[in-house]
Enzyme design. Structure first.
Site, PDB file in Angstrom:
ATOM      1  N   GLU A  51       0.852  -1.189   0.000  1.00  0.00           N
ATOM      2  CA  GLU A  51       0.000   0.000   0.000  1.00  0.00           C
ATOM      3  C   GLU A  51       0.893   1.245   0.000  1.00  0.00           C
ATOM      4  OE1 GLU A  51      -3.359   1.865   3.002  1.00  0.00           O
ATOM      5  OE2 GLU A  51      -2.989  -0.291   3.045  1.00  0.00           O
ATOM      6  N   ASP A  62      -5.455  10.073   9.083  1.00  0.00           N
ATOM      7  CA  ASP A  62      -4.196   9.421   9.424  1.00  0.00           C
ATOM      8  C   ASP A  62      -3.801   9.664  10.873  1.00  0.00           C
ATOM      9  OD1 ASP A  62      -3.942   8.504   6.848  1.00  0.00           O
ATOM     10  OD2 ASP A  62      -2.705  10.179   6.181  1.00  0.00           O
TER      11      ASP A  62
END
Length: 255
Positions: A51, A62
């Site tokens: 990824e 995040d």
């Protein structure tokens, strides 16, 4: 290239009696020169899917470790064109599935059709857009499918069963179950409600289910066996690289 590439790679791991391993690294981290070396090492030493983060200035979904790493990449001038150009150059040497993860704005600025075309040509198998609601992403999902790129559905504790069923109709690649892992006595444990949520996802989706929740140590993988098909880890890998160690060493421990 096939839109089922990501599912195929995870199912291959399952056939070997283990979880699929999905390491995450922001594009261009820790620097331009070292990034592709790290990606090739991850692939060589057992990553099933890799990824790659698409750096963005406002990464609202995040955690602090990933956010700091992504912002550093932005400061270094990393963008989507750089990531896709590098992937085009190295893709033939990477056997893992390749997934891009990020936010909608950079993709929109790139141009949706142009992005789909260039990403496909570079060898991208799937895409996660953290801030794209399902309803707004249907047309984009269909566009990506034309280029054999899977738009990965994101679900979590707050996703109701009927919405999971809706997501499952268009889901390709795998289902990404987002969770925050609680810690007790320094050892991360999987809360019962997460286990129930994973069971629901496994029931609804006919594609593999991967859990992203902040893995810290290899022993945690044992707890996931039978609950999910793959595990995603990002912060642990970033911290490992920050300590001066290689991705090869990281994968040897986790594999």
């Amino acid at each position: 290239m096939s839109i089922t590439k990501l599912a195929d790679k995870i199912n291959e791991a399952k056939a070997e009696g283990r979880l699929g391993l999905i390491p995450f690294l922001p594009g261009g981290y820790p620097n331009r020169d070292q990034f592709w070396k790290e990606i090739l090492e991850l692939d060589e030493h057992g990553a099933d899917v890799i990824e790659i983060g698409m750096p963005f200035s406002d990464p609202v979904a995040d955690g602090p470790v990933v956010e700091a790493a992504s912002l550093k990449c932005l400061e270094d001038g990393i963008n989507l064109k750089w990531i896709l150009a590098g992937l085009s150059e190295h893709r033939a040497k990477i056997s893992a599935g390749v997934l891009l993860m990020g936010y909608y704005n950079p993709v929109l600025q790139y141009g949706l059709e142009e992005f789909a075309k260039d990403a496909s040509a570079a060898g991208v198998n799937g895409l996660i857009i953290a801030d794209l609601p399902y309803e707004e992403g249907v047309e984009f999902r269909d566009l990506l499918a034309k280029y054999d790129i899977a738009l990965i559905p994101l679900v979590g504790l707050n996703t109701e069963a009927d919405r999971m069923a809706l997501y499952s109709k268009g889901g390709n690649g795998f289902c990404y179950y987002v969770s925050v892992l609680g810690t007790t006595g320094g050892t991360a444990t999987l809360p019962e409600e997460i286990k129930q949520g994973l069971a629901k996802a496994q029931e609804v989706f006919d594609i593999p289910v991967a859990l992203g929740f902040g893995l810290k140590e290899p022993s945690q993988l044992k707890e996931l066996e039978g609950l999910v098909d793959a595990a995603v880890f990002g912060s642990a890998l970033i911290k490992h690289i920050d300590s001066g160690k290689s991705s090869a060493e990281f994968m040897k421990v986790w594999k």
